[in-house]
Structure formats: structure tokens, C-alpha cells
Design an enzyme around this catalytic site. Structure first.
Site, PDB file in Angstrom:
ATOM      1  N   ASP A 488     -31.598 -48.542 -27.125  1.00  0.00           N
ATOM      2  CA  ASP A 488     -31.767 -47.865 -25.836  1.00  0.00           C
ATOM      3  C   ASP A 488     -32.985 -48.370 -25.078  1.00  0.00           C
ATOM      4  OD1 ASP A 488     -29.582 -46.148 -25.672  1.00  0.00           O
ATOM      5  OD2 ASP A 488     -30.521 -44.676 -26.994  1.00  0.00           O
ATOM      6  N   GLY A 705     -27.503 -41.814 -36.536  1.00  0.00           N
ATOM      7  CA  GLY A 705     -26.523 -42.786 -37.014  1.00  0.00           C
ATOM      8  C   GLY A 705     -26.838 -43.288 -38.407  1.00  0.00           C
TER       9      GLY A 705
END
Ligand code: GLC
Length: 797
Positions: A488, A705
Site C-alpha cells: 500500500d 493476511g
């Protein structure tokens, strides 16, 4: 330092010291009714959405972080001394107060012993109910009769929108209306306007929750927070616990709470039990029905047993015993449980995710499914279909799919610059994972709408995802980074190129060709093969830096992740994905992974990049926002550890792969829990790298994740048990010192018991595989040869 132990047989983690370095939490409930509970009974509850359905308040980043919660105060009527049934909030000195917390599969049991009274509180959400149960057992362990007051305390949100409740006070402080009906508290908000229960975007709607106490006489209640705590009271020292008697306050507006006071007398040795019920609905309707149903202890016990059986069943897709007890504890419960919880709540509900992240982030959600596919393939299929309808007809994907508001075919298309270059690439892992698990090749033909307009078969959706990136390539012919790739904090834009997604695209083309070969789509296979043949030389020409792979190119030609740079010279992901994608093989793959070990490996795992960013412009490299060694700025980003492990197993390095695996495995730090600080039974987003002043401290537990990728790496690549198109593969890559391991895998409705033997201490390689006494060639167990129960013996060598 150790704060607790794993009880693998019970599938529980047992916290024996309540003063953990941070609040250690667990999840109760389901996606219908969710609840977070900590080892000191802190946390909050919500209906369907932690952001829009939160009716039990938590002030995020509060001190302590988990208060208020689900408190039961106990008070001796003679002496006036009071304490809480979990150590906090009263916090009696730990030489007088003993407590134990057992976090289990969607239930938590907290016991306490203080002043001759033992309490045992079991918190859970019965399956299929929008309500939680706290079963409280009180025992007089002393020699004299005791008279106790028991007081519940919950603090309600005024508005069920978490942000309104905490921020918009000039509105939300004037909308609560409290009532009591037959001794059951009714927590009402906006009660004069209609309910709109399925519209989670609508904060202005009438809502109710109830709180009941059954099994002990009720002596009073309070629903006004100030009446209970006092204007200057605290959770540790509420005014009413000092006086000993509730005032029966009926609050309107301001801050509201749920206090029910029960009287319990206990003869020496006697145990009494009562039940607190809190849930969604009106006191007079759902509340009364709940009190009637659960007034009976046998009913509570029955529901608790059902809940345990349900969750244990969900964990039994794979069980295994290895020579490493810490790995066994992760396999028995916490690895798969962490995956299932992350799958359920995405990034929406924890003590860190405050409810502002509602909806399903595309890439995270598609990856989260990898950790649960073996356990709940048909549930995961529904989620996968939803996510495929979150793909746009351009092939790109909506960054977030809002499960309650998503309207396939009607969503507007965000500009390219807001899209992530990697989102659609994750489908090339998850769609195959579903088909391999289920054998359901027909899924590829299923027609599903795009988010904005049009529709295509699942195979068509996959092709469109590839085309999206092929159509958006930069000067070196590699995919453009757009607003972000997996990272990100890397904004390469519409011209800068991402080597990470280039490897993912390579993987996608390879996988697409493989699928098309299997289903006889020769034309499509030829298309993907040709694209791959053009793509590999481009990667070879531009992505290799000399000792490792670059991370990307800025639109001004700057090479990121290059030895030319002062900061961020080497990144992990492009080394691991070079191997995972099949682009780097042999000596080249070995060299890339050797550079990882040399520059990035630490005792806690492998760093995301190094050196961290301090002076680099944040135009592209937004990691400079963070403290060096934290998050994307060079931490040990846990999500990526699985890729390093898988890459090492692909190279046959079992001992090194396991060293990496163990470095970030929570249970391996159980006896040094003060270093990691967070729960030693769950994964987290990142661990502070050695250059950080908080080296080793781990942050953002539970929802990340890392849960899915750690589970995939550990079970499918270290143990090597993975579903394939036609059967189950057993291809272990383990430390040379392991003499073997055993596992049981559910696969396409059959049970497969696997015994792996490693007599010669190799790290990889299957010498023989026997299925039910029959020697099979290779290491794939064909699905059509499986009986209901199967015994497999694998000899490595
Ligand atoms: C966070 C995000 C995830 C992203 C990762 C790296 O974990 O949830 O989507 O890939 O950070 O930036």
C-alpha cells in the site's frame, strides 16, 4: 517470560497471569453476531457489522485498551469489599487475586479466586442466535456463609454507527431511551423512528438490545452511566459498588449502561449459577424469549457443547503432529482458527481495526480464502463469487467490496489511478484453490456479472484480469503500479512499473494456460502461452539488478529496490515472487533467495526491505511515513513470511524454510511472550525490525493476511500436503532433523491419514508413496482412488 500455556487437547490457550503485556483477545460469535473478548473480559459486541452494528461501546485506543467490556462485579455484603470476576477492571493485587483465562474455539472461560470466592464465567454466542451468554458459577471455598452482590456492567453505544457514537456527540448523546421490562433491560436508540435492520449504511434507525439475568433474584438495576459510576467514578471504583445498592435509574440520553444487581447467598462449599443474556432485540420480545429458553442450565450446557463441536469440525480439515510442539499447537487450533476468524471479519473488527474499515478489501479477502479453503470450500465459494462480482468489466477490481451494499452490474468505475495493480492477480491462486479442493471444474463456466456492467464466465473473469495488466504496461513492458500493488505504500502510478505484479502476471499467465489445457480450451492456452513467451524476456531484460530483483521503476526511471539506492536497496517480495511465479529457477533463484538471507533475515523473520526510508521522497515511496523498522518501512511484515518459506521449499531447503517459518510463528515465542507482547497464539501484521527501538514487538494481531499465508506455507509446503487438480499431493520439505510426521486431511469428502517417514534425514523428496497398501508412482494421490477412509505412507529419500 511466559503468561500461559497451550492446551492442545482442549484446543485452548490458558492464560495464567492476567497482567499480559497487552490485552490478549479472542473472538466469539459469527458474522451474524460478533464479539471480541479479552483475557480480562474487555471488548465489544456488534450485530453483523462492527462499524454500523456496534451496540457495545469500546473507546478505541482507550487506557486500558479493552475497557469497558463485559464486567461482573462481586461484592461482599458484610464487608463491602468488591472485586471483578476477571482481574480487571477492579485489579486487586495479584498476590491475593488469582485468575485463569481459557480462550477456546469461539468461547472464553475466565475464573477467579479471591477472598474465599471462586468464580467461573463462560462467555459464548449460541450458534444461530444474535445474542451472547455469560454463564456465571460462584463457589464459596471458605468456611463461613457468604452473602454476595453480583453486578453486571456493560456500556452501550448510543448510536450503532461506531463513528457517530464516538465522535458525533451533539447528536448521539441524546438518542438513547432505556427501559426495564420484567427485570430485563431494554437499550433503545432512536426509538421513535422505524428500524431498517438490513440497511447498514443507515445510522438513523430505531434499534434495541436487551440484557437479562436469570437464575438469581434481581435486587435492582441501573441504566444511567453516571448513576452507576458516579460523576467522578471509574470502572475500577464505581459509586454503586461503594454503596452496594443500585438506584433503578432509567436513563434518557447522555450515556447509558446495563447494570443488573443479583443477590447470591452461598453456604460453605456451595456453588450457585446464573446466566446473563445480552442480545439484539427488545426486552419484551427477544429478551423474554431468550430468558425463557436459557433460564435452564442444561440448555446452556447443550448450546456450549454444540458450539464446540461445530468449531472443532471446522478445524478438522487438517490435523497433524510434527516433532515441534509449538507447530503442533498452531496446527491443532490457532493457525486454522486465526484463518477462519480473519476470513469472517476481514479487517473490520479487532482492538486495532476500529470499525472504520467496513467491507471486504479486494486483495486481502481473496487471499484470506486460501487459509480456509480446505476447511469450508462451499462457504468460501460464495465469498469467491461475491469477489468475482467485485471485478470491473475493465478487468481491474473495486478496491473494497461492501458485502451489505454491493450491487453487481451497478457500481461506478473508479479511475485507474485509484485501482490497485495486484487485486485481480490474487484470483489466480484462489480460483484454482477452490477447484483443486472441490474438483468442481464446472465453476470455470459459471457466468457472473462484473461490478459495473456486463458479465462473463469465471474463466472470462480470469482472462480480463490478465488483460487489465497487459493493457497497462510501462516503458519496460512491465505492469504499471497504479495506486498500489500489494504494498500500500508504493504508489508507482499510471506510468511507473511494478516488478512484483510483473511476477504475479507471469504466475497468472502460467496458471491460465494450465487451466485451459485441463479443460480443453486450446485457443486460450495458446494465447496465454504466447503472452508468457513475450513476457519472460522482458522480465529478464529489466528486472534483475545483479544480485537480486528490483522492486519497480518510477515514471522518471528511478529504480526502486536496487543496489544503486541508499534506502530500500533490496525488497523481499520480488525475490520470493520471482521463485513463486516460476520465472527464477536454478542458480538464479538460489542467488535471489541467498540475497534475502544475507540482507533481510532476522531472528523474528525476514524484513520487507532494507535500509528503511528516511530521506526518500514520498511521492512513490510512502513507506517513509512510518518509523523505520515499522510497517511497510522495513518491518518484518508477517504476511510476506509465508512467501519466503514457500520459495525456500520450492528450492528444497527444508531446514532453512522451517527456520524462517518458526521465526514468525507465534507459539514459538510463548516462553518469550514479553518480546512479542501480543497474543502468542495469533499472527499479526508486523514485527518491529532490529533497527526499531521496539525490536521484536509485534503489532496488529489477529486480522492480517499473515494468517492465511502462514497456514498455507506450513501445511501445503512444509508438510507439503496440498490439493491439486486431480488429487492430493504429498511433497514435504522439512528440517533434516525431523524423522517424520503424521497428518489427517479431509479431501473431497474422504479422510486421508498420512504417515510421513524420513529415515535418511533428507529435506525434500518422496521415495515412495503407498495408498491403502498400493504403491503409487510419484507423489500425487489420485482423487478417484480414494475410499472413505485411507491410509497413506510416504517415505522420503
Ligand atoms: C496491509 C493491508 C494489505 C497490504 C499490506 C501491505 O496488511 O491490509 O492489503 O497488502 O498492508 O501494504
Amino acid at each position: 517470560m511466559q503468561y500461559g500455556t497451550f492446551d492442545d487437547a482442549a484446543r485452548e490457550y490458558v492464560i495464567t497471569r492476567p497482567d499480559t503485556p497487552r490485552s490478549w483477545s479472542n473472538y466469539l460469535g459469527s458474522t451474524e453476531y460478533g464479539a471480541i473478548i479479552t483475557n480480562n473480559a474487555g471488548g465489544y459486541s456488534f450485530y453483523k457489522s462492527a462499524a454500523q452494528g456496534r451496540f457495545l461501546r469500546v473507546r478505541f485506543n482507550n487506557v486500558p485498551v479493552d475497557q469497558p467490556g463485559r464486567t461482573i462485579y462481586l461484592r461482599d455484603a458484610e464487608s463491602g469489599d468488591f472485586w471483578s470476576a476477571a482481574w480487571q477492571p477492579v485489579g486487586k493485587p495479584l498476590d491475593e487475586y488469582k485468575s485463569e483465562c481459557r480462550h477456546g474455539t469461539a468461547y472464553t472461560v475466565i475464573t477467579s479466586e479471591y477472598s474465599g470466592i471462586r468464580s467461573e464465567t463462560t462467555y459464548f454466542v449460541p450458534l444461530g442466535h444474535a445474542m451472547e451468554v455469560w454463564r456465571v458459577k460462584l463457589t464459596n471455598t471458605g468456611k463461613t456463609p457468604r452473602r454476595l452482590g453480583a453486578f453486571t456492567y456493560v456500556e452501550y453505544a448510543n448510536n450503532w454507527s461506531s463513528v457517530n457514537d464516538l465522535v458525533n456527540l451533539q447528536y448521539s448523546q441524546f438518542i438513547a431511551t432505556m427501559g426495564v421490562e420484567d427485570g430485563i433491560i431494554d437499550h433503545g436508540t432512536n426509538v421513535h423512528i422505524p428500524a431498517d435492520p438490513d440497511n447498514f449504511e443507515n445510522a438513523d434507525q430505531g434499534r434495541h438490545s436487551f440484557l437479562a439475568l436469570v437464575g438469581a433474584p434481581i435486587a435492582g438495576y441501573d441504566t444511567d452511566r453516571t448513576a452507576f459510576l458516579g460523576p467522578y467514578g471509574t470502572y475500577a471504583k464505581p459509586h454503586i459498588l461503594e454503596t452496594g445498592r443500585c438506584t433503578n435509574s432509567l436513563a434518557a440520553g447522555d450515556n447509558v449502561c446495563g447494570v443488573l444487581q443479583a443477590e447470591v447467598t452461598l453456604a460453605p462449599g456451595e456453588t450457585k449459577e446464573f446466566v446473563v443474556l445480552m442480545g439484539v432485540g427488545r426486552a419484551g420480545a427477544e429478551g423474554k424469549a431468550a430468558a425463557k429458553e436459557f433460564g435452564n442450565p442444561a440448555r446452556v450446557e447443550e448450546e456450549l457443547a454444540k458450539l464446540k463441536a461445530y468449531w472443532h469440525g471446522r478445524l478438522e480439515g487438517l490435523t497433524a503432529t510434527t516433532p515441534d510442539p509449538a507447530f503442533n499447537s498452531m496446527l491443532a487450533m490457532w493457525g486454522p482458527f486465526n484463518c477462519l476468524i480473519t476470513y469472517a471479519w476481514s479487517r473490520a473488527a479487532s482492538l486495532i481495526y476500529a470499525g472504520e474499515r467496513d467491507g471486504l478489501g479486494y486483495r486481502d479477502t481473496v487471499q484470506d480464502m486460501l487459509g480456509v479453503m480446505h476447511a469450508i470450500p462451499s462457504e468460501a465459494l460464495k465469498r469467491l463469487e461475491l469477489m468475482l462480482t467485485g471485478q470491473l468489466s475493465t478487468g481491474g477490481c473495486m478496491p473494497v467490496v461492501k458485502q451489505f451494499a454491493h450491487r453487481p452490474g451497478h457500481e461506478s468505475v473508479p479511475p485507474d489511478t485509484e485501482l490497485r495493480s495486484d487485486d485481480g492477480m490474487w484470483l489466480f491462486l484462489t480460483v484454482p484453490a477452490y477447484i483443486k479442493e472441490s474438483g468442481d471444474f464446472a465453476f470455470l463456466k459459471k457466468v457472473l456479472p462484473y461490478a459495473d456492467k456486463g458479465e462473463a464466465s469465471v474463466l472470462g473473469h480470469l482472462r480480463r484480469a490478465i488483460e487489465f495488466n497487459l493493457e497497462r504496461c510501462g516503458a519496460h513492458g512491465l505492469p504499471c503500479g497504479l495506486s498500489a500493488d500489494w504494498n500500500d505504500c508504493i504508489r508507482l502510478g499510471a506510468k511507473g512499473e511494478t516488478v512484483m505484479v510483473a511476477f504475479q502476471l507471469r504466475f497468472a499467465l502460467k496458471t491460465y494456460a494450465e487451466i485451459c489445457a485441463l479443460i480443453g480450451e486450446a485457443g486460450e492456452k495458446a494465447w496465454a502461452d504466447a503472452a508468457l513467451a513475450r513476457f519472460d524476456p522482458l522480465l529478464e531484460a529489466s528486472a534483475w539488478d545483479g544480485e537480486w530483483y528490483l522492486r519497480g521503476f518510477g515514471d522518471d526511471g528511478i529504480k526502486y529496490g536496487s543496489a544503486e539506492q541508499k534506502e530500500g536497496r533490496i525488497f523481499l517480495n520480488t525475490q520470493t515472487w520471482a521463485v513463486l511465479s516460476g520465472h527464477a529457477t536454478g542458480a538464479r533463484a538460489g542467488q535471489a533467495m541467498a540475497s534475502v538471507e544475507k540482507h533481510l533475515a532476522t531472528d523474528h523473520g525476514v524484513m520487507l526491505c532494507t535500509p528503511p526510508f528516511v530521506e526518500t521522497s514520498m511521492k512513490v515511496m510512502r513507506a517513509v511515513l512510518f518509523v523505520p523498522g515499522m510497517k511497510e518501512n522495513g518491518s518484518i511484515f508477517t504476511h510476506t513470511q509465508g512467501w519466503a518459506v514457500i520459495a525456500e521449499t520450492m528450492l528444497g531447503h527444508g531446514s532453512k524454510a522451517y527456520r524462517y517459518y518458526r521465526a514468525s510463528m507465534p507459539a514459538a515465542w510463548n516462553d518469550r511472550a514479553e518480546t512479542r507482547e501480543i497474543e502468542p497464539y495469533v499472527y499479526c501484521q508486523f514485527t518491529n525490525a532490529p533497527m526499531s527501538p521496539r525490536a521484536g514487538a509485534s503489532r496488529v494481531p489477529w486480522l492480517s493476511g499473515s494468517a492465511a499465508w502462514a497456514y498455507v506455507a506450513g501445511t501445503q509446503y512444509v508438510l507439503g500436503i496440498r490439493a491439486d487438480w486431480q488429487g492430493l499431493v504429498v511433497d514435504p520439505c522439512i528440517p533434516a532433523a525431523w524423522k517424520g510426521f503424521s497428518a489427517t486431511r479431509r479431501f473431497r469428502g474422504k479422510t486421508v491419514k498420512i504417515d510421513v517417514q524420513n529415515p535418511n534425514g533428507v529435506e525434500k523428496g518422496v521415495k515412495s508413496l503407498t495408498l491403502n497398501g498400493e504403491v503409487l508412482p510419484g507423489n500425487v494421490i489420485p482423487a478417484d482412488k480414494l475410499k472413505d477412509e485411507n491410509a497413506v505412507v510416504v517415505v522420503m529419500g
